[in-house]
Design a protein around this motif. Structure first.
Motif, PDB file in Angstrom:
ATOM      1  N   THR A   1       6.300  31.384  41.298  1.00  0.00           N
ATOM      2  CA  THR A   1       4.937  31.760  41.681  1.00  0.00           C
ATOM      3  C   THR A   1       5.008  32.708  42.867  1.00  0.00           C
ATOM      4  O   THR A   1       5.575  32.366  43.899  1.00  0.00           O
ATOM      5  N   TYR A   2       4.430  33.885  42.714  1.00  0.00           N
ATOM      6  CA  TYR A   2       4.518  34.889  43.772  1.00  0.00           C
ATOM      7  C   TYR A   2       3.427  35.934  43.570  1.00  0.00           C
ATOM      8  O   TYR A   2       2.786  36.017  42.513  1.00  0.00           O
ATOM      9  N   THR A   3       3.224  36.742  44.606  1.00  0.00           N
ATOM     10  CA  THR A   3       2.291  37.865  44.554  1.00  0.00           C
ATOM     11  C   THR A   3       2.998  39.123  45.033  1.00  0.00           C
ATOM     12  O   THR A   3       3.655  39.110  46.082  1.00  0.00           O
ATOM     13  N   ALA A   4       2.891  40.190  44.267  1.00  0.00           N
ATOM     14  CA  ALA A   4       3.448  41.486  44.640  1.00  0.00           C
ATOM     15  C   ALA A   4       2.315  42.494  44.763  1.00  0.00           C
ATOM     16  O   ALA A   4       1.402  42.503  43.936  1.00  0.00           O
ATOM     17  N   THR A   5       2.371  43.332  45.785  1.00  0.00           N
ATOM     18  CA  THR A   5       1.368  44.377  45.974  1.00  0.00           C
ATOM     19  C   THR A   5       2.048  45.677  46.383  1.00  0.00           C
ATOM     20  O   THR A   5       3.134  45.670  46.982  1.00  0.00           O
TER      21      THR A   5
ATOM     22  N   ARG B   1      -2.150  44.917  42.698  1.00  0.00           N
ATOM     23  CA  ARG B   1      -1.679  43.549  42.944  1.00  0.00           C
ATOM     24  C   ARG B   1      -1.276  42.875  41.633  1.00  0.00           C
ATOM     25  O   ARG B   1      -1.950  43.009  40.610  1.00  0.00           O
ATOM     26  N   MET B   2      -0.188  42.126  41.702  1.00  0.00           N
ATOM     27  CA  MET B   2       0.315  41.314  40.594  1.00  0.00           C
ATOM     28  C   MET B   2       0.443  39.883  41.085  1.00  0.00           C
ATOM     29  O   MET B   2       1.140  39.623  42.064  1.00  0.00           O
TER      30      MET B   2
ATOM     31  N   TYR C   1       0.964  36.452  34.140  1.00  0.00           N
ATOM     32  CA  TYR C   1       0.676  37.586  35.014  1.00  0.00           C
ATOM     33  C   TYR C   1      -0.818  37.904  35.029  1.00  0.00           C
ATOM     34  O   TYR C   1      -1.460  37.963  33.973  1.00  0.00           O
ATOM     35  N   ARG C   2      -1.344  38.136  36.241  1.00  0.00           N
ATOM     36  CA  ARG C   2      -2.694  38.638  36.425  1.00  0.00           C
ATOM     37  C   ARG C   2      -2.632  39.861  37.344  1.00  0.00           C
ATOM     38  O   ARG C   2      -1.920  39.848  38.356  1.00  0.00           O
ATOM     39  N   PHE C   3      -3.372  40.902  37.000  1.00  0.00           N
ATOM     40  CA  PHE C   3      -3.344  42.158  37.747  1.00  0.00           C
ATOM     41  C   PHE C   3      -4.735  42.492  38.272  1.00  0.00           C
ATOM     42  O   PHE C   3      -5.751  42.147  37.654  1.00  0.00           O
TER      43      PHE C   3
END
Length: 529
Positions: free
Chosen positions: A396-400, A463-464, A472-474
């Motif tokens: 579980t993570y967030t990339a921007t 953002r991902m 995945y949600r964008f």
């Protein structure tokens, strides 16, 4: 038998054995080491190499441990990491930082790092251009490099992989490797053959040590790491299926009084199997510290599994009364988990070069430059485009990232944020051509899932958000992340198709289009949760 999670203690002496590369090392290995006094110290928690670090190898040079691991089809090839205590590791470079050896094209597997005579050697596997898998070797005057490649040593018709150097009872140097018979539904012999002192050529004839003939080993044995102890050579090895969600890997051991045999497999094999946290443990290197014995090997975290990849795990073992190794704890024993924040990443592109953790498809190295706090990524029309990616550490993570001037991108060019399995399998949110697009690429076929008109903004933050490794949600923002907008469907995209069988997913930036175009990025962040 379950395998242990390492909770180590600091002591006043340091001892390490990797293989038996000199007479002195062999003598050291026969010294009694099964009884130690443990002093209080901080816990070392697994994974010690978080992220995608298959087939890890480690050696001690002076007071520093050096490690490397498989990179497969990601560049730069073969990381070089160092540590003073086996717990905290720093990525300091790569064996092949800028490209590939001339003779090889992909599948850079199983680097085995060793030290002797003031030189460092890395034996490794790679696919020969126009041929099959082969074992090559590179050397350097210091573990940090630079490394000089000496080319392939052995490449059998069915493939040759997983090399390990070892001196025999007469101090003769040998190369141990696996014939990759399972790739063509054949047995997998483990071979030994004399190696010249320069490590540049094999001598004489090869001799088989053992092969996959036990039920639990199924289609293969591989990943041999040897050590000499109490008059025996011990070969730690992996058996069964290495990779992916259906993996069946486990670890066994065999021993012999003489390097060339006869070899006896332990009747209680496999000695290391799954537990609640780590799955499919295998292919590692024996290491000693403070009189204690460990295997640095890979395993899948049961949460992230193949989406994160095979991570570097340190498991302790002792020697039983019959002289066989036994891994500690028949039930799962877990040290304090590493704080996920320790693996968060922020890159403002304000250095002269990229951070060393950035990677790219080894056959499609992109052109880029870092200048003035910006990353300029030249586009590519091939595959899923020009890609720079970061390994993930959790499920579980967030990339921007912030894409600058998306409206100025030339016709036919898009740039943005991507989750990348390989050039034929990707998922991305990109901007360009007057549109914001969510698209996926499966087996080389690209499909737009959603698109909206490109907002009028000089900077577009993308953002991902990822859960369970593959959901995945964008979204995007035109006001520096104060508010976010999702694609019209606002649906979670299943990215379970992304990871190839032998590596984890990377997340990063992409620029797709003619090579004359450039995507410009102001920052990139990766936050673990």
């Amino acid at each position: 038998m379950t395998f242990s999670i390492f909770s180590a203690t600091r002591q006043h002496t340091t001892l390490l054995l990797i293989g038996c590369l000199s007479a002195g090392a062999c003598q050291q290995a026969t010294a009694p080491t099964t009884t130690t006094t443990k002093a209080p110290a901080a816990t070392i928690a697994n994974p010690i190499l978080p992220g995608d670090f298959p087939d890890p190898s480690v050696v001690q040079v002076g007071d520093t441990y050096w490690a490397t691991a498989t990179t497969s089809n990601w560049g730069p090839v073969f990381p070089l990491l160092k540590s003073k205590d086996l717990a905290k590791w720093e990525l300091v470079g790569h064996v092949f930082p800028d490209g590939r050896p001339d003779w090889a094209d992909y599948y850079f597997w199983a680097p085995e790092i060793s030290q002797e005579g003031g030189k460092t050697y890395v034996f490794y596997t790679a696919h020969q251009r126009g041929g099959n898998l082969a074992v090559g070797v590179a050397s350097a005057d210091t573990p940090a490099g630079p490394y000089h490649d000496h080319g392939p040593l052995v490449g059998q018709p069915d493939g040759s992989i997983d090399a390990f150097p070892m001196r025999d009872e007469n101090n003769q140097l040998y190369l141990i490797w696996k014939e990759d018979g399972n790739s063509v539904r054949k047995p997998t012999p483990i071979w030994a053959q004399r190696l010249n002192d320069d490590r540049t050529a094999l001598l004489g004839e090869k001799q088989e040590l053992f092969r996959n003939d036990a039920a639990w080993e199924a289609g293969l044995v591989e990943g041999v790491s040897m050590v000499r102890h109490e008059g025996y050579f011990y070969a730690f090895y992996a058996g069964n299926g290495c990779c992916g969600n259906g993996c069946t890997y486990a670890t066994g051991v065999a021993r012999s009084r003489n390097l060339l045999g006869p070899w006896e497999k332990y009747s209680k094999n496999p000695i290391m199997v799954n537990n609640d946290t780590w799955k499919c443990p295998g292919h590692g290197t024996v290491v000693q510290r403070n009189g204690r014995w460990f295997l640095l090997h890979h395993a899948y975290d049961s949460q992230g599994f193949q989406n994160v990849g095979r991570q570097g795990v340190l498991s302790e073992f002792t020697w039983n009364a019959e002289g066989w190794p036994e891994f500690q704890g028949r039930s799962t024993t877990v040290g304090a988990a590493p704080a996920v924040a320790a693996h968060n990443l922020t890159d403002e592109f304000n250095r002269a070069t990229l951070l060393p953790t950035w990677q790219w498809p080894v056959q499609n190295k992109p052109a880029f430059r870092v200048q003035g706090g910006q990353l300029h990524l030249m586009a590519s029309p091939d595959g899923s485009g020009a890609v720079l990616g970061q390994p993930t550490h959790t499920a579980t993570y967030t990339a921007t990232t912030t894409l600058l001037n998306p409206a100025a991108l030339p016709t036919g060019t898009t740039a943005g944020l991507t989750a990348h399995g390989d050039p034929d399998n990707a998922l991305a949110l990109t901007a360009g051509g007057g549109q914001v697009q969510l698209w996926q690429r499966i087996k080389g076929q690209q499909k737009v899932l959603a698109e909206v008109p490109l907002p009028a903004a000089k900077a577009l933050q993308l953002r991902m958000q990822v859960e369970k490794g593959s959901q995945y949600r964008f979204s995007w923002s035109t006001n520096a992340g104060k508010t976010w907008q999702a694609p019209p469907t606002n649906a979670t995209v299943d990215g379970a198709y992304l990871p190839p069988w032998d590596r984890g997913v990377r997340v990063g930036v992409v620029a797709q289009g003619p090579a004359s175009a450039t995507g410009t990025f102001e920052n990139f962040t990766l936050v673990n949760q």
